[in-house]
Structure formats: C-alpha cells, structure tokens
Scaffold this motif. Structure first.
Motif, PDB file in Angstrom:
ATOM      1  N   ARG A 362       2.497 -20.858   4.321  1.00  0.00           N
ATOM      2  CA  ARG A 362       2.842 -20.018   5.486  1.00  0.00           C
ATOM      3  C   ARG A 362       3.549 -18.733   5.051  1.00  0.00           C
ATOM      4  N   LEU A 363       4.391 -18.827   4.040  1.00  0.00           N
ATOM      5  CA  LEU A 363       5.070 -17.628   3.552  1.00  0.00           C
ATOM      6  C   LEU A 363       4.078 -16.607   2.987  1.00  0.00           C
ATOM      7  N   VAL A 364       3.048 -17.109   2.316  1.00  0.00           N
ATOM      8  CA  VAL A 364       2.024 -16.205   1.779  1.00  0.00           C
ATOM      9  C   VAL A 364       1.267 -15.543   2.918  1.00  0.00           C
ATOM     10  N   GLN A 365       0.933 -16.318   3.944  1.00  0.00           N
ATOM     11  CA  GLN A 365       0.222 -15.735   5.073  1.00  0.00           C
ATOM     12  C   GLN A 365       1.085 -14.715   5.817  1.00  0.00           C
ATOM     13  N   LEU A 366       2.378 -14.999   5.911  1.00  0.00           N
ATOM     14  CA  LEU A 366       3.284 -14.025   6.537  1.00  0.00           C
ATOM     15  C   LEU A 366       3.342 -12.740   5.717  1.00  0.00           C
ATOM     16  N   ALA A 367       3.405 -12.889   4.387  1.00  0.00           N
ATOM     17  CA  ALA A 367       3.408 -11.704   3.516  1.00  0.00           C
ATOM     18  C   ALA A 367       2.102 -10.930   3.643  1.00  0.00           C
ATOM     19  N   LYS A 368       1.006 -11.655   3.829  1.00  0.00           N
ATOM     20  CA  LYS A 368      -0.296 -10.994   4.002  1.00  0.00           C
ATOM     21  C   LYS A 368      -0.288 -10.119   5.258  1.00  0.00           C
ATOM     22  N   GLN A 369       0.236 -10.664   6.388  1.00  0.00           N
ATOM     23  CA  GLN A 369       0.278  -9.889   7.625  1.00  0.00           C
ATOM     24  C   GLN A 369       1.161  -8.660   7.481  1.00  0.00           C
ATOM     25  N   ARG A 370       2.271  -8.809   6.772  1.00  0.00           N
ATOM     26  CA  ARG A 370       3.154  -7.660   6.572  1.00  0.00           C
ATOM     27  C   ARG A 370       2.503  -6.601   5.701  1.00  0.00           C
ATOM     28  N   ARG A 371       1.759  -7.046   4.679  1.00  0.00           N
ATOM     29  CA  ARG A 371       1.068  -6.077   3.815  1.00  0.00           C
ATOM     30  C   ARG A 371      -0.047  -5.381   4.588  1.00  0.00           C
ATOM     31  N   HIS A 372      -0.743  -6.165   5.424  1.00  0.00           N
ATOM     32  CA  HIS A 372      -1.818  -5.583   6.231  1.00  0.00           C
ATOM     33  C   HIS A 372      -1.267  -4.552   7.208  1.00  0.00           C
ATOM     34  N   ARG A 373      -0.046  -4.808   7.713  1.00  0.00           N
ATOM     35  CA  ARG A 373       0.564  -3.900   8.679  1.00  0.00           C
ATOM     36  C   ARG A 373       0.708  -2.491   8.119  1.00  0.00           C
ATOM     37  N   SER A 374       0.964  -2.396   6.814  1.00  0.00           N
ATOM     38  CA  SER A 374       1.157  -1.069   6.212  1.00  0.00           C
ATOM     39  C   SER A 374      -0.122  -0.248   6.184  1.00  0.00           C
ATOM     40  N   THR A 375      -1.276  -0.888   6.406  1.00  0.00           N
ATOM     41  CA  THR A 375      -2.553  -0.170   6.389  1.00  0.00           C
ATOM     42  C   THR A 375      -2.974   0.281   7.782  1.00  0.00           C
ATOM     43  N   LEU A 376      -2.215  -0.076   8.833  1.00  0.00           N
ATOM     44  CA  LEU A 376      -2.596   0.206  10.210  1.00  0.00           C
ATOM     45  C   LEU A 376      -2.060   1.551  10.676  1.00  0.00           C
ATOM     46  N   TRP A 378      -0.014   4.053  13.414  1.00  0.00           N
ATOM     47  CA  TRP A 378       1.371   3.874  13.852  1.00  0.00           C
ATOM     48  C   TRP A 378       1.517   2.862  14.975  1.00  0.00           C
ATOM     49  N   TYR A 379       0.577   2.888  15.955  1.00  0.00           N
ATOM     50  CA  TYR A 379       0.697   1.958  17.073  1.00  0.00           C
ATOM     51  C   TYR A 379       0.448   0.521  16.624  1.00  0.00           C
ATOM     52  N   GLY A 380      -0.428   0.355  15.615  1.00  0.00           N
ATOM     53  CA  GLY A 380      -0.638  -0.980  15.066  1.00  0.00           C
ATOM     54  C   GLY A 380       0.576  -1.478  14.305  1.00  0.00           C
ATOM     55  N   ARG A 381       1.238  -0.561  13.601  1.00  0.00           N
ATOM     56  CA  ARG A 381       2.440  -0.951  12.873  1.00  0.00           C
ATOM     57  C   ARG A 381       3.568  -1.337  13.830  1.00  0.00           C
ATOM     58  N   HIS A 385       5.373  -4.895  13.849  1.00  0.00           N
ATOM     59  CA  HIS A 385       6.817  -5.109  13.719  1.00  0.00           C
ATOM     60  C   HIS A 385       7.334  -5.988  14.853  1.00  0.00           C
ATOM     61  N   LEU A 386       6.776  -5.776  16.058  1.00  0.00           N
ATOM     62  CA  LEU A 386       7.205  -6.565  17.204  1.00  0.00           C
ATOM     63  C   LEU A 386       6.840  -8.036  17.019  1.00  0.00           C
TER      64      LEU A 386
END
Length: 488
Positions: A362-376, A378-381, A385-386
């Motif tokens: 689960r920690l790896v999947q959470l890190a994946k979502q956070r890393r993916h967020r940086s590619t989105l 501004w509204y996706g980011r 974050h929310l």
C-alpha cells in the motif's frame, strides 16, 4: 625438410623429445618470468618453423604418444598453423613469442600456453577438441578467437591483455562456442572484451578481474548465452559492461563489484533474461543501471548498491531480496531517468504482495499516486493533494473516519446549540443534531432530517460545507477501494 638438417642444439632436443611426448624445459627456475625472453640466446631459442614441421610432418614412434611440451623457450618467427590439423598435445608454457602465432581455422586437440608472453594470438574459427589454456599469459596485442569452437574449457586465470589504442577488441570472443566453462579469475585487460553472441555451456567466472577501458566497453556480451552462472564478484571495471539481450540461466553475480562509467550507463542489461541477478555487499555503480525490459526470476538488490540513476521501465522480476521496508526501496524508483514509470511501482507492489507484506504494497501504491500527481496539470494536482490529505488516495481509509467523526462532532455541537427551524412545523420530525449532520455528510443515505429543516445564515453555510466535504470523502474512499480491489 631443411628443418631436420640445420637444427640448433636446442631445436634438436625438442625434435628428439616430441615423438615420445617428453617435456623439454629450458627454464633456470620453475617461476622464471618469460618477459625478458627477447634476450635469451640460441641455447634456448627455437624457430617457429621447426615447431610447425614437428606438428605436421615429424615421424611418430610406435607405441608412443607424440606431444610438443616445451617450457622456457624463445620462439622466433610466426608459428603458422592456419587451417592445419594437429592431433598432438601442444604445450608451450613460459615461452616468449617474438611474433603472433596464427592458428586461424586450425583443428587442435589441446593447446596450453600457460605463463607465456606473446604479441597477440590469431585463432579465429579454430577448433580445439580439448581445453585452451591461456593461464597467466601476457598478451601485448589482440587475442582473436572469434568463431572458435572449444569442446573443453577456456582458461584465462591471471592473464593480462593489453592492445594498442584502436577499434579492435583486446579479446575477441564473438560467436565463440565453449562446451565447458570460461575461467578467467584475476584477468587483467586494457581494452574491450567482445563476448557477444557467444554460447557457453558451463559458467563464466571473472571473479577478481580488473578491466580497464575508460569511456568504452570493457565487456560487450550482448546476446550472450550462458547455461550456467556469470560470476563477476569483486571485479573492478572502468568502462561499461553490456549484457543487452543476453540469457543467463543461472546467476549473474556482481557482489562486491565496482563499475565506473560516469555520465553514462555502467551496466547495460536491457532485454536480458537472467535466473538471478545479485548486486550486494559493497557493490557500487558509478553511472546508470539499465535494466529496461529485463526478465529476472530473483533480483538480489541491496539498497546501497543502487546508483543515482536507473532505467527500470518494463523490468520484470518474480522475487526481490533482501526484504526491506518500502521506504528503503522507493528511492530507487524515484531515480529513474525516464521520470515517472508506473510499471516500476507495479512490479515493486507485486513483489511485496507475493510475500504477504500488504502494508508495504500500500505504501508503494501511495507513493505511485503522489509521483503521478507531479505529472498532472494544476487542477489535477490540487485534486490529488485533496485526496492525499483526506484519505491518502484511499490507501489510508482510517484517515477518512477521523475526518468524518470530526465533522460529525462539529455539526452536532453547532446544530445542537442552535436548532434550524423546520420547513413545515406540523410535519417535521423531532430534530436530532447528530442524524441531521449525518444526513448532510453522507450522500445517498437519508435519515429524513435534511429535507425537514432549513438552517439560516452561517449555519446554512456550514451545511453546504458539510455536504461538499461529505461528497469529497465518499468519492475518494470509493476511488481508493476500487483501486485496491482492482489490484487484488
């Protein structure tokens, strides 16, 4: 045969000993160094033409096994055995060759040049029915064995190979076939080893080797096929090692090895298939680690051995050892030169799940979502974050419970102290601040309170906040649960 009529005393000794397979030793000591052999006099000098005549035309003695066994001789001229068939054992140990022997296309039963000094060796497309022993040899030019077929083993332990700067490999083993092993422990090279498209039935052992070719390939073994192991423990290589498309059935062991090729890839193993890859101990890579499209059954990778840059896209592995917390493994994925690589996170997640460590997965999947967020955008980011702050992208559901309980407490207290007026007093149920707040927070579910009462002013604003927050929490929890179920 002029060689018989004008033999020197040294050559006569060799000629007489050959039919009976007797050894002729010109050395003054067993550990004598052949390097100063260019100064040896006629008492230990043998012409290469004499050796050729012995191997191809000398008479045999009935009941004896002829063999050429010479130690400590200076051999002048070119030993030319091109396309010849030599059925006798050839052992020319601790000898000094003035010229490069040419054995191209020759068919030999056994060749031993242990501890000899040579300007090079030309043996392309040669066939050796036994072993080829080059142990401790010092070559001052290229060794060409491309296309050779060795039914025994190839020995290069402690050998030293140096070639003039240029495009030629210092050791050419391209398309070579070895039906046993290659043993090259302690090998020293100054130039490139070319081992691409070779087939080795046994193992390749380069333990303790020192390979030097700065900025270029020290070992190019693309599409190499090894049925055993490739052992490169305690190797120090300056230059890069290429194993693209190679297939190693056993273990590729780089334990305690130091590879240095700054600014470029130090280990290029894209597309390779390996039973086990070991990078452990004080192994270090100065340069990139390229494992793109590689398929590995067991990846033994210690966190300290991972370099600052990696390429892991489409890498597939079944088992990852040693078992370490996700926090120790995640920095490896963040160093990928290609940026965000979803496949790398999925592989690491699968590895943790196979051993039952769901928390790390689960920690790896959470890190994946956070890393993916940086590619989105501004509204996706913002939305990311929310989700992260509220429920950890669904991988931390208890956080949603805390938020809901907190909002429930706020709403219950606020509306408990100030009851909103009913819309239809005669039809309204008895007001309950807890269930009224739950009606606002939980979409779909209704307790009949929200539609019966109409708060005003700031309490109406509070109701809007509770409704919006409830929808956000429900959506993020649902998304997280869906992701978890789909991964299962």
């Amino acid at each position: 045969m002029s060689e018989i009529n004008d033999l020197t005393p040294a050559e006569a000794r060799v000629w007489r000993a050959f039919p009976r397979g007797e050894a002729v030793d010109f050395r003054t000591a067993e550990d004598e160094d052949a390097s100063p052999g260019d100064g040896w006099g006629p008492e230990r000098t043998v012409r290469a033409s004499v050796l050729r005549a012995l191997l191809l035309r000398a008479p045999r003695e009935e009941g004896e096994v002829a063999a050429l066994k010479v130690a400590g001789a200076r051999i002048t001229g070119v030993l030319d055995l091109r396309y010849a068939t030599v059925d006798s054992v050839v052992r020319l140990s601790s000898c000094r060759f003035d010229d490069t022997p040419d054995l191209s296309g020759a068919h030999l039963s056994y060749l031993n040049l242990t501890d000899s000094v040579l300007p090079g060796l030309a043996s392309a497309r040669a066939r050796v029915d036994g072993s080829l022993r080059l142990t401790g040899c010092r070559f001052r030019g290229p060794v060409r064995l491309g296309g050779a077929h060795i039914t025994g083993a190839l020995f290069l332990e402690g050998a030293e190979l140096t070639a003039p700067d240029g495009p030629q490999p210092v050791l050419q083993l391209k398309h070579v076939t070895v039906e046993d092993e290659i043993c090259a422990t302690g090998l020293r090279t100054h130039g490139e080893i070319r081992l691409d498209s070779a087939t080795i039935a046994g193992s390749v052992n380069l333990d303790g080797a020192r390979l030097h070719h700065p900025g270029h390939a020290v070992l190019d073994a693309q599409t190499l096929v090894v049925e055993g192991d490739v052992l490169m423990r305690r190797v120090h290589a300056v230059g890069w090692i290429g194993l693209g498309g190679a297939r190693v059935a056993g273990r590729l062991d780089l334990s305690h090895t130091r590879l240095s090729n700054p600014g470029d890839a130090a280990l290029r193993a894209s597309g390779c298939t390996v039973g086990e890859l070991w990078l452990r101990g004080d192994a270090s890579l100065e340069g990139r680690l390229n494992l793109r499209r590689a398929q590995i059954d067991v990846l033994f990778l210690e966190a300290e051995a991972v370099p600052d840059e990696v390429l892991l896209n489409s890498l597939v592995y079944s088992t990852l050892i040693p078992h370490e917390p996700a926090e120790r493994r995640l920095p490896m994925l963040e160093r990928d030169r290609e940026g965000y690589v979803p496949h790398a996170y999925e592989q690491l997640t699968a590895a943790y799940r196979r051993i039952g460590d769901d928390l790390a997965a689960r920690l790896v999947q959470l890190a994946k979502q956070r890393r993916h967020r940086s590619t989105l955008p501004w509204y996706g980011r913002v939305w990311g974050h929310l989700q992260d702050a509220t429920v950890g992208y669904g991988f931390r559901p208890l956080r949603a419970c805390v938020w809901l309980l907190s909002l429930l407490a706020v709403g219950s207290i606020a509306y408990g102290l100030h009851h909103p007026p009913p819309l239809k007093p005669s039809e309204a149920p008895q007001f309950n601040p807890v269930f009224y707040t739950l009606d606002l927070l939980l979409p779909v579910i209704s307790f009949g309170q929200e539609g019966a009462f109409a708060p005003r002013g700031g309490y109406q604003t509070l109701s809007y906040v509770l409704i919006i927050t409830g929808w956000i929490l429900a959506t993020t929890v649902l998304a997280g649960v869906s992701r978890s179920v789909s991964r299962q």
